[in-house]
Motif scaffolding. Structure first.
Motif, PDB file in Angstrom:
ATOM      1  N   SER A  59       0.840  -1.203   0.000  1.00 34.99           N
ATOM      2  CA  SER A  59       0.000   0.000   0.000  1.00 34.99           C
ATOM      3  C   SER A  59       0.869   1.245   0.000  1.00 34.99           C
ATOM      4  CB  SER A  59      -0.896   0.006   1.235  1.00 34.99           C
ATOM      5  OG  SER A  59      -1.509   1.261   1.409  1.00 34.99           O
ATOM      6  N   LEU A  60       0.319   2.356  -0.509  1.00 31.54           N
ATOM      7  CA  LEU A  60       0.999   3.659  -0.426  1.00 31.54           C
ATOM      8  C   LEU A  60       0.307   4.575   0.566  1.00 31.54           C
ATOM      9  CD1 LEU A  60       1.852   4.440  -4.173  1.00 31.54           C
ATOM     10  CD2 LEU A  60       3.396   3.662  -2.363  1.00 31.54           C
ATOM     11  N   ALA A  61      -0.568   4.007   1.394  1.00 32.55           N
ATOM     12  CA  ALA A  61      -1.293   4.829   2.361  1.00 32.55           C
ATOM     13  C   ALA A  61      -0.314   5.541   3.288  1.00 32.55           C
ATOM     14  CB  ALA A  61      -2.248   3.959   3.171  1.00 32.55           C
ATOM     15  N   GLY A  62      -0.413   6.844   3.383  1.00 28.29           N
ATOM     16  CA  GLY A  62       0.437   7.632   4.258  1.00 28.29           C
ATOM     17  C   GLY A  62       1.749   8.057   3.654  1.00 28.29           C
ATOM     18  N   CYS A  63       2.115   7.539   2.467  1.00 29.89           N
ATOM     19  CA  CYS A  63       3.412   7.843   1.874  1.00 29.89           C
ATOM     20  C   CYS A  63       3.485   9.253   1.298  1.00 29.89           C
ATOM     21  CB  CYS A  63       3.742   6.825   0.789  1.00 29.89           C
ATOM     22  SG  CYS A  63       3.985   5.127   1.398  1.00 29.89           S
ATOM     23  N   ASP A  64       2.359   9.929   1.186  1.00 31.15           N
ATOM     24  CA  ASP A  64       2.393  11.308   0.707  1.00 31.15           C
ATOM     25  C   ASP A  64       2.809  12.282   1.799  1.00 31.15           C
ATOM     26  OD1 ASP A  64       0.007  10.621   1.986  1.00 31.15           O
ATOM     27  OD2 ASP A  64      -1.114  12.243   1.047  1.00 31.15           O
ATOM     28  N   SER A 121      -2.714   5.771  -4.480  1.00 26.29           N
ATOM     29  CA  SER A 121      -2.814   4.325  -4.261  1.00 26.29           C
ATOM     30  C   SER A 121      -1.794   3.631  -5.139  1.00 26.29           C
ATOM     31  CB  SER A 121      -4.220   3.840  -4.607  1.00 26.29           C
ATOM     32  OG  SER A 121      -4.249   2.429  -4.747  1.00 26.29           O
ATOM     33  N   ALA A 122      -1.349   2.453  -4.698  1.00 26.62           N
ATOM     34  CA  ALA A 122      -0.392   1.683  -5.474  1.00 26.62           C
ATOM     35  C   ALA A 122      -0.985   1.237  -6.807  1.00 26.62           C
ATOM     36  CB  ALA A 122       0.075   0.469  -4.684  1.00 26.62           C
ATOM     37  N   THR A 123      -2.288   1.233  -6.924  1.00 29.52           N
ATOM     38  CA  THR A 123      -2.934   0.846  -8.183  1.00 29.52           C
ATOM     39  C   THR A 123      -3.090   2.014  -9.143  1.00 29.52           C
ATOM     40  OG1 THR A 123      -5.133   1.202  -7.228  1.00 29.52           O
ATOM     41  CG2 THR A 123      -4.184  -1.017  -7.040  1.00 29.52           C
ATOM     42  N   ASP A 124      -2.800   3.222  -8.692  1.00 29.23           N
ATOM     43  CA  ASP A 124      -2.886   4.379  -9.583  1.00 29.23           C
ATOM     44  C   ASP A 124      -1.836   4.249 -10.681  1.00 29.23           C
ATOM     45  OD1 ASP A 124      -4.844   5.403  -7.973  1.00 29.23           O
ATOM     46  OD2 ASP A 124      -3.534   6.839  -6.950  1.00 29.23           O
TER      47      ASP A 124
END
Length: 656
Positions: A222-227, A475-478
């Motif tokens: 996941s990329l949640a919080g990576c921004d 999101s990693a799916t973007d």
């Protein structure tokens, strides 16, 4: 003897006429070899006294340098039948050393000019000649010039605005020091400036101060919080980093540092406990250059090296990481670096002891001052396969011959199979200082509008690394989760990924098609911007990676740092893993990667960055000051994009 015109005529009137030049007509009329009309922030105060000894060094013109790019492309172009057949150091020296005729001609000229042969010291590869004990008067007569003392940063330095050589000798000489290199000290124990690091520190919000909470910012791809807070798993997800190295005994990866406040093992261990537990207690492999040592004072102001090592070691574990520590803290105050310390260490023929360095930027070693460092690292280090440098300076700060000499050295290392990465900078098209570009006279100021290229990013034989950031709520799916790194600071200043075009180096063949396509796009979308940079210059960055919001441990506390100081070792880590895969398959390291990453076969191995803009000059109107927009394909805001390790390994394993 002729006198220079304009400003130099005024100086001559104030300080006395120049010395007469020796009459040696058999060597031809004198012609100007180098000229520099402007020294930034330096004012002449008096003529240099004739009896003062100057460190006179003559760099002989190397042979076959016109073939360097051909040879480099032959081992680096994926379409070449000799791809990967890197040269030995001995072959490089043999190919490019000055000819015997050049050495003999210059030596004869010096002797005929009145210098006893015993005063001439020649380097082991005959690349440099040092004239021992040369006085200012002797040097002025030899070079048809006038030396003056300039005041700069409250200190006195020596330089001349131009010097001349007989026409029959000029063809044999590349560079002479000290001459037009700005602000050279006669005896230097160091300097007053350090290179611009490509990092920017942000204050830590309370919710980010718990390292355990940050350790779980993203899991399971996941990329949640990576921004808002990047940790190693963010990078591993973004760049498809699932490969575990297994040829670590045959692979090498090095981080170069110029700072005396290096890292604390306790900081590394705190970071490792949360993100890579197997590394707790593991230190980088220390390599001392010119007396470099590790700072162990827990109360010291630790610099960016800890942050860089935390990520580089985690991303490449269990690969040992070399830490190439320059000893400027032992030499004296930090100087305006030229990056020659580590080049000297990996190539003895490039050293001051052979007359190679310039005391404008490089420390004098061995240092004759009381308490000065009495050694010099010349050819003492075998270069790692990948070398990461997170510092940069301005291209305009160096003389033409000095830039060219250093760029050639980078090319020679590439020819030997070394991948050299440098930060593209943190201020868009304004080089290494927020918003300060160049005016028509080549001076850097807040109102200037000509883009200010970074160095060594503008050398075509290194790989320049730009910056990106994770989009908000990505999101990693973007399909495009990243955009160009761009952060606002106070008073309208900014931090954003460096990019631009060299004012001195032509565009290399490997990037011609990619850059031409971008210039066509720019001609349609923003033609007015074309007047602010050299459209024929070497363009950068070549590649990018995340430069935003790295969570790290600094002096025992949680910190969040941004900058291409983080992007550069991230890309270096990825290339190190590619090398591991190739070495494990019985192949050689990738070496100079630019011709490959620009090739059509590799385009799909990068995540194209199509959103965002890096910023530009404060002197230009508008919030973005003439920065570059990202678009499909290569652009000077993000290069070819960010790497996909899995795809890169697949494609590089398909090459010889």
């Amino acid at each position: 003897m002729k006198h220079t015109i304009g400003f130099l005529s005024l100086l001559s009137a104030l300080f006395g006429g120049a010395a007469a030049s020796p009459l040696l007509p058999r060597y031809g009329d004198y012609v100007v070899h180098e000229r520099r009309d402007f020294f930034p922030d330096a004012q002449p105060v008096r003529r240099l006294e004739g009896h003062i000894v100057v460190p006179l060094r003559i760099g002989l013109k190397q042979q076959n340098l016109d073939t360097l790019s051909v040879h480099l492309m032959a081992v680096s172009d994926p379409e070449s039948p000799t791809y990967g057949e890197h040269w030995s150091p001995e072959r490089v020296v043999e190919a490019f050393a000055p000819s015997a005729d050049t050495h003999d001609a210059v030596r004869a000229w010096l002797v005929d000019s009145g210098f006893d042969a015993g005063r001439l010291s020649v380097s082991h590869n005959k690349a440099w000649i040092e004239v021992k004990g040369a006085t200012a008067l002797e040097a002025e007569e030899l070079l048809n010039t006038e030396y003056h003392i300039f005041e700069h940063d409250g200190e006195e330095h020596v330089a001349c605005h131009e010097y001349s050589l007989p026409a029959g000798i000029a063809e044999h000489i590349d560079i002479i020091t000290p001459t037009v290199q700005s602000n050279t000290k006669l005896v230097k124990s160091g300097g007053s400036r350090r290179p611009e690091s490509s990092k920017y520190r942000r204050s830590i919000a309370p919710q980010h101060q718990n390292i355990e909470a940050r350790a779980s910012v993203t899991t399971n791809g996941s990329l949640a919080g990576c921004d808002t807070a990047v940790v190693p798993s963010c990078l591993q997800t973004l760049y498809n980093m699932t490969y575990t190295p297994n040829a670590t005994d045959r692979n090498t990866f090095g981080i170069v540092t110029y700072y005396p406040d290096t890292y604390l093992q306790s900081d590394l261990d705190t970071f490792f406990r949360n993100f890579s537990p197997s590394l707790v207690g593991v230190a980088p492999k220390f390599v001392s250059i010119n007396g470099g040592s590790i700072e162990v004072d827990a109360n010291s102001d630790v610099g960016e090296d800890g942050w860089i090592l935390e990520y580089a070691m985690t991303l490449t574990q269990p690969q040992p990481v070399q830490f190439l520590q320059s000893g400027n803290a032992q030499i004296g105050p930090i100087s305006s670096f030229s990056f020659n310390d580590w080049l000297d260490a990996v190539d003895g023929s490039y050293c001051t002891s052979d007359g190679g360095d310039d005391f404008t930027f490089d420390p004098q070693l061995p240092n004759p001052l009381p308490g000065g460092f009495k050694d010099h690292s010349c050819g003492t280090v075998k270069s790692p396969n990948v070398v990461s440098n997170s510092q940069g300076l301005h291209e305009f700060q160096y003389s033409e011959f000095y830039r060219q000499r250093q760029c050639n050295e980078f090319g020679k290392l590439g020819l030997m199979g070394v991948t050299i990465l440098y930060s593209a900078g943190n201020t868009g098209t304004a080089g290494t200082q927020s918003g300060y570009c160049l005016d028509d006279n080549g001076s850097m100021n807040l109102n200037a509008t000509h883009f200010n290229p970074n160095w060594p990013a503008s050398c075509p034989w290194i790989t320049a690394v730009g910056g990106t950031q994770v989009k908000a709520n990505a999101s990693a799916t973007d399909p495009f989760p990243e955009e160009v790194w761009n952060q606002d600071m106070t008073m309208g200043f900014f931090e954003s990924g460096g990019g631009g075009f060299s004012n001195h180096f032509a565009r290399p063949s490997y990037q011609k098609d990619a850059v031409d396509n971008y210039l066509k796009f720019l001609t349609k979308t923003n033609p007015a911007s074309l007047k602010h940079f050299n459209v024929n210059g070497r363009a950068y960055p070549d590649i990018s990676a995340n430069a935003n919001m790295f969570v790290n441990i600094d002096n025992g506390s949680v910190s969040i740092d941004s900058g291409t100081s983080g992007a550069t070792p991230t890309v270096a880590s990825i290339i190190t893993l590619v090398n591991d895969a190739r070495i494990s398959a019985g192949k050689k390291p990738v070496g100079f990667i630019n011709p490959t990453i620009y090739s059509p076969a590799f385009q799909s191995a990068f995540n194209d960055i199509v959103d965002g803009t890096n910023q530009g000059c404060k002197g230009l109107q508008g919030d973005r000051g003439g920065g570059f927009n990202a678009t499909k394909g290569w652009d000077p805001a993000s290069g070819v994009g960010t790497p996909n390790l899995g795809k890169l390994i697949e494609r590089w394993l398909a090459l010889p």
